[in-house]
Motif scaffolding. Structure first.
Motif, PDB file in Angstrom:
ATOM      1  N   TYR A  53       0.772  -1.093   0.131  1.00 30.06           N
ATOM      2  CA  TYR A  53       0.064  -0.079   0.022  1.00 30.06           C
ATOM      3  C   TYR A  53       0.844   1.349   0.008  1.00 30.06           C
ATOM      4  N   HIS A  54       0.462   2.187  -0.790  1.00 26.99           N
ATOM      5  CA  HIS A  54       1.278   3.297  -0.863  1.00 26.99           C
ATOM      6  C   HIS A  54       1.034   4.214   0.096  1.00 26.99           C
ATOM      7  N   VAL A  55       1.240   4.000   1.648  1.00 23.10           N
ATOM      8  CA  VAL A  55       1.071   4.740   2.707  1.00 23.10           C
ATOM      9  C   VAL A  55       2.157   4.234   3.552  1.00 23.10           C
ATOM     10  N   GLY A  56       3.071   5.316   3.939  1.00 20.79           N
ATOM     11  CA  GLY A  56       3.936   5.163   4.901  1.00 20.79           C
ATOM     12  C   GLY A  56       3.939   6.421   6.016  1.00 20.79           C
ATOM     13  N   SER A  57       4.882   6.382   6.969  1.00 13.67           N
ATOM     14  CA  SER A  57       4.892   7.386   7.956  1.00 13.67           C
ATOM     15  C   SER A  57       4.738   8.775   7.463  1.00 13.67           C
ATOM     16  N   LYS A  58       5.027   9.061   6.237  1.00 12.43           N
ATOM     17  CA  LYS A  58       5.202  10.461   5.813  1.00 12.43           C
ATOM     18  C   LYS A  58       3.737  10.825   5.340  1.00 12.43           C
ATOM     19  N   ASP A  59       2.758  10.027   5.413  1.00  9.66           N
ATOM     20  CA  ASP A  59       1.216  10.300   4.872  1.00  9.66           C
ATOM     21  C   ASP A  59       0.658  10.628   6.088  1.00  9.66           C
ATOM     22  N   GLU A  60       1.394  10.452   7.286  1.00  9.87           N
ATOM     23  CA  GLU A  60       0.623  10.939   8.530  1.00  9.87           C
ATOM     24  C   GLU A  60       0.285  12.422   8.659  1.00  9.87           C
ATOM     25  N   ASP A 105       7.610   5.414   3.311  1.00 11.72           N
ATOM     26  CA  ASP A 105       6.814   5.334   2.059  1.00 11.72           C
ATOM     27  C   ASP A 105       5.791   4.416   1.536  1.00 11.72           C
ATOM     28  N   ARG A 106       5.703   3.200   2.397  1.00 15.70           N
ATOM     29  CA  ARG A 106       4.611   2.361   2.036  1.00 15.70           C
ATOM     30  C   ARG A 106       4.468   1.254   3.122  1.00 15.70           C
ATOM     31  N   THR A 107       3.597   0.364   3.109  1.00 17.50           N
ATOM     32  CA  THR A 107       3.502  -0.567   3.908  1.00 17.50           C
ATOM     33  C   THR A 107       3.076  -1.755   3.234  1.00 17.50           C
ATOM     34  N   TYR A 108       3.822  -3.039   3.583  1.00 17.75           N
ATOM     35  CA  TYR A 108       3.883  -4.174   2.583  1.00 17.75           C
ATOM     36  C   TYR A 108       3.255  -5.433   3.590  1.00 17.75           C
ATOM     37  N   LYS A 201      -9.229   5.759   3.854  1.00 20.55           N
ATOM     38  CA  LYS A 201      -8.656   6.673   2.998  1.00 20.55           C
ATOM     39  C   LYS A 201      -7.338   5.951   2.269  1.00 20.55           C
ATOM     40  N   TYR A 202      -6.742   5.091   3.030  1.00 18.81           N
ATOM     41  CA  TYR A 202      -5.343   4.617   2.227  1.00 18.81           C
ATOM     42  C   TYR A 202      -5.498   3.122   1.885  1.00 18.81           C
ATOM     43  N   TYR A 203      -6.507   2.330   2.621  1.00 22.04           N
ATOM     44  CA  TYR A 203      -6.392   0.877   2.151  1.00 22.04           C
ATOM     45  C   TYR A 203      -7.690   0.802   1.071  1.00 22.04           C
ATOM     46  N   VAL A 204      -7.262   1.119  -0.044  1.00 23.07           N
ATOM     47  CA  VAL A 204      -8.269   1.111  -1.223  1.00 23.07           C
ATOM     48  C   VAL A 204      -7.405   0.397  -2.392  1.00 23.07           C
ATOM     49  N   PRO A 205      -8.167  -0.189  -3.378  1.00 22.23           N
ATOM     50  CA  PRO A 205      -7.306  -1.106  -4.626  1.00 22.23           C
ATOM     51  C   PRO A 205      -6.519  -0.125  -5.281  1.00 22.23           C
ATOM     52  N   ASN A 206      -6.831   1.407  -5.574  1.00 21.25           N
ATOM     53  CA  ASN A 206      -6.137   2.322  -6.528  1.00 21.25           C
ATOM     54  C   ASN A 206      -5.049   2.712  -5.574  1.00 21.25           C
ATOM     55  N   ASN A 207      -4.699   2.495  -4.355  1.00 21.24           N
ATOM     56  CA  ASN A 207      -3.638   2.747  -3.926  1.00 21.24           C
ATOM     57  C   ASN A 207      -2.710   1.550  -3.246  1.00 21.24           C
ATOM     58  N   ALA A 208      -2.761   0.483  -4.291  1.00 19.42           N
ATOM     59  CA  ALA A 208      -2.144  -0.664  -4.010  1.00 19.42           C
ATOM     60  C   ALA A 208      -1.690  -1.550  -5.072  1.00 19.42           C
ATOM     61  N   VAL A 209      -0.727  -2.414  -4.809  1.00 19.75           N
ATOM     62  CA  VAL A 209      -0.135  -3.188  -5.740  1.00 19.75           C
ATOM     63  C   VAL A 209      -0.034  -4.629  -5.161  1.00 19.75           C
ATOM     64  N   LEU A 210      -0.839  -5.536  -5.870  1.00 12.14           N
ATOM     65  CA  LEU A 210      -0.917  -6.679  -5.608  1.00 12.14           C
ATOM     66  C   LEU A 210       0.367  -7.595  -6.444  1.00 12.14           C
ATOM     67  N   VAL A 211       1.131  -8.543  -5.621  1.00 11.62           N
ATOM     68  CA  VAL A 211       2.066  -9.269  -6.280  1.00 11.62           C
ATOM     69  C   VAL A 211       1.915 -10.648  -6.166  1.00 11.62           C
ATOM     70  N   ALA A 383       9.189 -11.011  -5.144  1.00  9.15           N
ATOM     71  CA  ALA A 383       7.956 -10.580  -4.839  1.00  9.15           C
ATOM     72  C   ALA A 383       8.059  -8.845  -4.356  1.00  9.15           C
ATOM     73  N   SER A 384       9.069  -8.790  -3.229  1.00  9.63           N
ATOM     74  CA  SER A 384       8.960  -7.550  -2.720  1.00  9.63           C
ATOM     75  C   SER A 384       9.617  -6.636  -3.806  1.00  9.63           C
ATOM     76  N   SER A 385      10.713  -6.977  -4.616  1.00 13.99           N
ATOM     77  CA  SER A 385      11.385  -6.031  -5.356  1.00 13.99           C
ATOM     78  C   SER A 385      10.389  -5.719  -6.477  1.00 13.99           C
ATOM     79  N   LEU A 386       9.485  -6.692  -6.983  1.00 15.49           N
ATOM     80  CA  LEU A 386       8.645  -6.284  -8.110  1.00 15.49           C
ATOM     81  C   LEU A 386       7.634  -4.971  -7.542  1.00 15.49           C
ATOM     82  N   ALA A 387       7.101  -5.408  -6.322  1.00 22.31           N
ATOM     83  CA  ALA A 387       6.182  -4.392  -5.766  1.00 22.31           C
ATOM     84  C   ALA A 387       6.918  -2.950  -5.647  1.00 22.31           C
ATOM     85  N   THR A 388       8.001  -3.012  -4.984  1.00 26.69           N
ATOM     86  CA  THR A 388       8.715  -1.573  -4.607  1.00 26.69           C
ATOM     87  C   THR A 388       9.146  -1.170  -5.957  1.00 26.69           C
TER      88      THR A 388
END
Length: 437
Positions: A53-60, A105-108, A201-211, A383-388
């Motif tokens: 998910y494209h949400v990390g500490s900077k989004d708080e 920057d993100r949560t995985y 707000k942040y846990y929505v499909p268009n803010n995420a990548v599934l690998v 998997a982690s590299s592809l998502a990142t």
């Protein structure tokens, strides 16, 4: 049975090693905006399913730090169809492992199952996305978990707040200046409605990548993805327009105390470009040249030969929006800070005025070749590299191309980067010292 599985794992490792230069993948988007990446490797009967998910500490929000990391814990509490306390039981009883991690920057989140349970992993991550339970009992429970984690990893750990001291002094305007784990006071002050709003707000499909990586049959995997994820509603993703800090143009020195240490640490920290910038790769090589192993320049001089330091390192740290290059030194005995600083500055000056030798340059290239192979030596790593690479770097295929960027770095590039980013007027010196009793 165990011997057969170990043998399959060994075969998989050799296969990945031999084919490390080319990781094949397929990517597409669902109508709700969820980005999907598939990597098929049938050499071992395992599958990793991960969602980033494209949400990390900077989004708080200011005054509500720690939310992104808090959700890394909270969203194992349960979902509409997974009862509280059942998540880990389901995973372990089906032969799987799982974990999660949060950055600025993100949560995985990810699970690795035997491939005959691929469908289960896909369903569980869809459950987390569709109907994670955010209620008062979960919030209260995980507050205590995070408090204990902060005490163990930071507050009661020698040098536990050192990295956070670097962040808070290198960034003032950008929200990188607070720690990923955040403030317990902020978490205590937050109301349940705020946690629920964060999830929405942040846990929505268009803010995420599934690998999905490993022993898959892509057409079947796509059917399951469509079934489990296709009907999850799209959310509203706000642009990430964070305030950027102006360049550092004058050396600054600060002192930070730590009650858990007896030996001071000295940090010389410089702000550098985003990890999307080619110069960040050049600075990775500068870091490796200066302190990558016991034969590196700084280690050999300060630790081995002169015995002035117990430990020394030069670290290139890349984030999505900016980066940091930080020297770290622990003095040996009564060695004064000035002597450590003198050697570090001398080596920076050499880099800025003299090309490194061809032998050292080739050694660097070999190091990065090895790192590249190792980073893609497991299905979880791939998997982690592809998502990142998709989410934070804007190019999924960097999993194959990144090594070419390092190969393209020249000795002159290394000199130029040192000249551009490692000047004394561009740094913050942090004296991280024992707290006086």
């Amino acid at each position: 049975m165990k011997k057969r599985l170990l043998s399959a794992a060994a075969v998989a490792f050799v296969s990945i090693f031999l084919n490390a230069q080319q990781i094949k993948f397929e990517e597409y988007k669902l109508p709700n905006g969820l980005h999907v990446i598939l990597h098929q490797d049938n050499t071992a009967p395992v599958v990793t399913t991960g969602v980033m998910y494209h949400v990390g500490s900077k989004d708080e929000e200011p005054g509500r730090s720690g939310f992104a990391h808090f959700f890394e814990h909270l969203l194992f509490e349960g979902t509409k169809n997974i009862k509280r306390g059942e998540w880990f039981k389901i995973v372990s009883s089906n032969g799987g492992t799982n974990n999660a991690n949060t950055s600025n920057d993100r949560t995985y989140y990810y699970e690795t199952f035997p491939s005959n349970n691929e469908q289960l992993g896909l369903w569980m991550e869809a459950e987390r996305l569709r109907s994670g339970v955010v209620n008062q009992i979960g919030v209260d429970t995980q507050r205590e978990v995070v408090k204990e984690e902060k005490r163990m990893r930071m507050d009661n750990q020698p040098y536990g707040n050192l990295f956070n001291s670097i962040l808070s002094n290198m960034f003032v305007k950008h929200p990188y200046h607070w720690s990923v784990i955040g403030s317990i006071d902020d978490l205590n002050a937050a109301k349940l409605e705020e946690f629920q709003a964060f999830y929405k707000k942040y846990y929505v499909p268009n803010n995420a990548v599934l690998v999905v990586a490993g022993d898959i049959q892509p057409e079947q995997t796509k059917k399951w993805i469509s079934e489990y994820y296709g009907s999850i509603p799209k959310g509203t993703v706000t642009p990430k327009n964070f305030p950027m800090d102006p360049p550092i143009t004058q050396e600054k020195e600060v002192t930070v105390t730590d009650p858990n240490i007896q030996i001071p640490a000295y940090i010389y920290s410089y702000r550098t470009p985003s990890n999307k910038h080619r110069d960040s790769k050049v600075l990775d090589m500068v870091s490796a040249y200066l302190s990558g192993g016991k034969s590196s320049v700084l280690y050999k001089k300060l630790v081995d030969e002169q015995k002035k330091a117990l430990q020394v390192s030069a670290n290139s740290i890349g984030f999505e929006d900016a980066g940091i290059f930080a020297f770290f030194a622990l003095p040996m005995g009564t060695t004064p800070k000035a002597e450590l600083q003198k050697v570090i500055d001398e080596e920076i000056k050499k880099l800025q005025t003299t090309l490194i030798s061809e032998e050292d340059y080739q050694k660097l290239q070999n190091q990065f070749e090895n790192q590249f192979v190792n980073s893609n030596s497991s299905i979880q790593g791939i998997a982690s590299s592809l998502a990142t690479n998709y989410m934070l770097m804007g190019d999924t295929n960097l999993i194959n191309k990144e090594i070419d960027i390092y190969r393209s770095v020249t000795r002159q590039d290394i000199m130029d980067a040192a000249k551009k980013y490692l000047n004394s007027n561009q740094r913050v010196i942090i004296n991280y010292v024992p707290e006086k009793k």
